[in-house]
Design a protein around this motif. Structure first.
Motif, mmCIF file in Angstrom:
data_model
loop_
_atom_site.group_PDB
_atom_site.id
_atom_site.type_symbol
_atom_site.label_atom_id
_atom_site.label_comp_id
_atom_site.label_asym_id
_atom_site.label_seq_id
_atom_site.Cartn_x
_atom_site.Cartn_y
_atom_site.Cartn_z
ATOM 1 N N GLY A 272 0.815 -1.201 0.000
ATOM 2 C CA GLY A 272 0.000 0.000 0.000
ATOM 3 C C GLY A 272 0.851 1.254 0.000
ATOM 4 N N SER A 273 1.935 1.236 0.754
ATOM 5 C CA SER A 273 2.868 2.368 0.753
ATOM 6 C C SER A 273 3.518 2.537 -0.605
ATOM 7 N N THR A 274 3.793 1.427 -1.277
ATOM 8 C CA THR A 274 4.408 1.491 -2.605
ATOM 9 C C THR A 274 3.488 2.194 -3.602
ATOM 10 N N VAL A 275 2.206 1.839 -3.591
ATOM 11 C CA VAL A 275 1.253 2.502 -4.481
ATOM 12 C C VAL A 275 1.160 3.991 -4.148
ATOM 13 N N ALA A 276 1.160 4.321 -2.852
ATOM 14 C CA ALA A 276 1.098 5.726 -2.441
ATOM 15 C C ALA A 276 2.326 6.491 -2.919
ATOM 16 N N VAL A 277 3.492 5.875 -2.866
ATOM 17 C CA VAL A 277 4.721 6.539 -3.313
ATOM 18 C C VAL A 277 4.693 6.751 -4.821
ATOM 19 N N LEU A 278 4.194 5.769 -5.566
ATOM 20 C CA LEU A 278 4.090 5.934 -7.018
ATOM 21 C C LEU A 278 3.140 7.077 -7.373
ATOM 22 N N MET A 279 2.032 7.164 -6.664
ATOM 23 C CA MET A 279 1.103 8.276 -6.888
ATOM 24 C C MET A 279 1.753 9.611 -6.531
ATOM 25 N N MET A 280 2.452 9.644 -5.392
ATOM 26 C CA MET A 280 3.099 10.875 -4.964
ATOM 27 C C MET A 280 4.157 11.309 -5.970
ATOM 28 N N SER A 281 4.867 10.359 -6.553
ATOM 29 C CA SER A 281 5.883 10.684 -7.554
ATOM 30 C C SER A 281 5.247 11.324 -8.780
ATOM 31 N N PHE A 282 4.086 10.807 -9.184
ATOM 32 C CA PHE A 282 3.398 11.390 -10.339
ATOM 33 C C PHE A 282 2.909 12.796 -10.022
ATOM 34 N N VAL A 283 2.392 12.995 -8.801
ATOM 35 C CA VAL A 283 1.929 14.327 -8.400
ATOM 36 C C VAL A 283 3.088 15.314 -8.410
ATOM 37 N N ILE A 284 4.247 14.903 -7.896
ATOM 38 C CA ILE A 284 5.429 15.771 -7.897
ATOM 39 C C ILE A 284 5.837 16.104 -9.332
ATOM 40 N N LEU A 285 5.746 15.127 -10.222
ATOM 41 C CA LEU A 285 6.087 15.368 -11.624
ATOM 42 C C LEU A 285 5.152 16.400 -12.249
ATOM 43 N N VAL A 286 3.855 16.276 -11.981
ATOM 44 C CA VAL A 286 2.882 17.247 -12.512
ATOM 45 C C VAL A 286 3.181 18.642 -11.977
ATOM 46 N N ALA A 287 3.447 18.736 -10.662
ATOM 47 C CA ALA A 287 3.742 20.034 -10.064
ATOM 48 C C ALA A 287 5.023 20.630 -10.638
ATOM 49 N N ALA A 288 6.042 19.777 -10.874
ATOM 50 C CA ALA A 288 7.308 20.267 -11.423
ATOM 51 C C ALA A 288 7.137 20.768 -12.855
ATOM 52 N N LEU A 289 6.348 20.045 -13.651
ATOM 53 C CA LEU A 289 6.111 20.479 -15.027
ATOM 54 C C LEU A 289 5.374 21.813 -15.065
ATOM 55 N N TYR A 290 4.401 21.970 -14.172
ATOM 56 C CA TYR A 290 3.668 23.236 -14.131
ATOM 57 C C TYR A 290 4.582 24.376 -13.695
ATOM 58 N N THR A 291 5.393 24.137 -12.666
ATOM 59 C CA THR A 291 6.314 25.176 -12.181
ATOM 60 C C THR A 291 7.297 25.579 -13.272
ATOM 61 N N ARG A 292 7.795 24.587 -14.000
ATOM 62 C CA ARG A 292 8.754 24.886 -15.072
ATOM 63 C C ARG A 292 8.091 25.685 -16.185
ATOM 64 N N SER A 293 6.855 25.344 -16.525
ATOM 65 C CA SER A 293 6.169 26.059 -17.598
ATOM 66 C C SER A 293 5.887 27.510 -17.210
#
Length: 300
Positions: A272-293
């Protein structure tokens, strides 16, 4: 100690105290749970080892286990459909409402406030309302569709595997539209009116003004809405729990709910923690792409 108390009495240093308390709060209730979850994703943790620190380190085995499960493909596809459809329609409907309420007509502010009333309700309450609307035997939605001749028989929205996921999508769209409308209304209000007046003098019609003025100047608000909508939809657990609990037959199971099932139903806590970490990684990626744009736009 006396010097610190004296600085508080004088007002100097009170701002540091507030910042320190805020940082302490974030460290205890945000940073520590994140680190703890990441660590557990690399360990073998179940109900018996949760209370102890005797947890074998397994490296990336949990990630390989999760990604190799047949259910992972179903959950991944469901999550993608859930996020894409929710964000797309929340953005489209919210933008249309923002444009509508940007017009000057009596009662615009009151109507906008009524739309926001749905957004401030807890998601569990919204789920309970939509569960009544979607009910197959006595639901309002079936009664309405039958009255207008759209359907002949009843649709069991929450128990039919072919439509259960889309029922959650509809409820989530309804919940998220007011937030999108609010953010986009703020962006529209920031556009100078004289630009539209100059376009009117040049003979530009509504479509031309929208394409040439509104859309280019709304790139940053639209990017913020898409990013925040993606993050909020990935965090949407309550609606799934209230409406379908991931069923029937995992047809509406999404990543956030699967993480909870693994942790608190089957007690595969490390998975369950693994799935949560994968989701969190995707959220961080979305936030980073938005910040960069946004930084790229500000550099011009």
């Amino acid at each position: 100690m006396n010097g610190f108390l004296g600085s508080l009495r004088d007002g100097a240093g009170f701002d540091r105290l507030l910042v320190g308390l805020a940082l302490a709060y974030l460290a205890v209730f945000s940073l520590f749970p994140i680190i703890y979850t990441v660590v557990m994703s690399f360990q073998s943790v179940d109900l018996f080892t949760l209370a102890s620190f005797d947890r074998p380190f397994v490296g990336l085995m949990n990630y390989a286990d999760i990604l190799s499960r047949p259910l992972a493909r179903t959950v991944l596809l469901n999550t993608a459909i859930f996020v894409v459809l929710s964000v797309l329609f929340q953005l489209t409907i919210g933008f249309a409402l923002a444009l509508f309420f940007a017009q000057d007509f009596p009662g615009a502010s009151t109507m906008r406030g009524l739309f926001l009333a749905g957004w401030i309700m807890p998601a569990l309450v919204v789920g309970a309302i939509w569960k009544w609307i979607f009910a197959g035997d006595y639901g309002v939605l079936n009664a309405f569709l039958q009255s207008v001749g759209a359907i002949d028989g009843r649709i069991f929205w929450l128990s039919d595997p072919s439509v259960a996921l889309y029922a959650i999508v509809i409820a989530n769209i309804w919940l998220g539209v007011p937030f999108n409308m609010l953010l986009l209304s703020v962006g529209l209000a920031a556009i100078p009116r004289d630009i539209y007046e100059a376009a009117d003098l040049d003979g530009a019609g509504p479509v031309r003004r929208f394409v040439s003025i509104t859309l280019p100047l709304m790139r940053a608000p639209l990017g913020a809405v898409i990013s925040l909508g993606t993050i909020f939809t990935l965090q949407q657990f309550d609606l799934v729990a209230a409406l379908t609990q991931g069923g029937p037959s995992n047809s509406s199971n999404v990543a956030q709910y699967w993480s909870w099932q693994l942790s608190f139903q089957t007690y595969e806590i490390s998975l369950g923690s693994t799935v949560a970490v994968l989701m969190m990684s995707f959220v961080i990626l979305v936030a980073a792409l938005y910040t960069r744009s946004t930084r790229h736009e500000q550099s011009f």
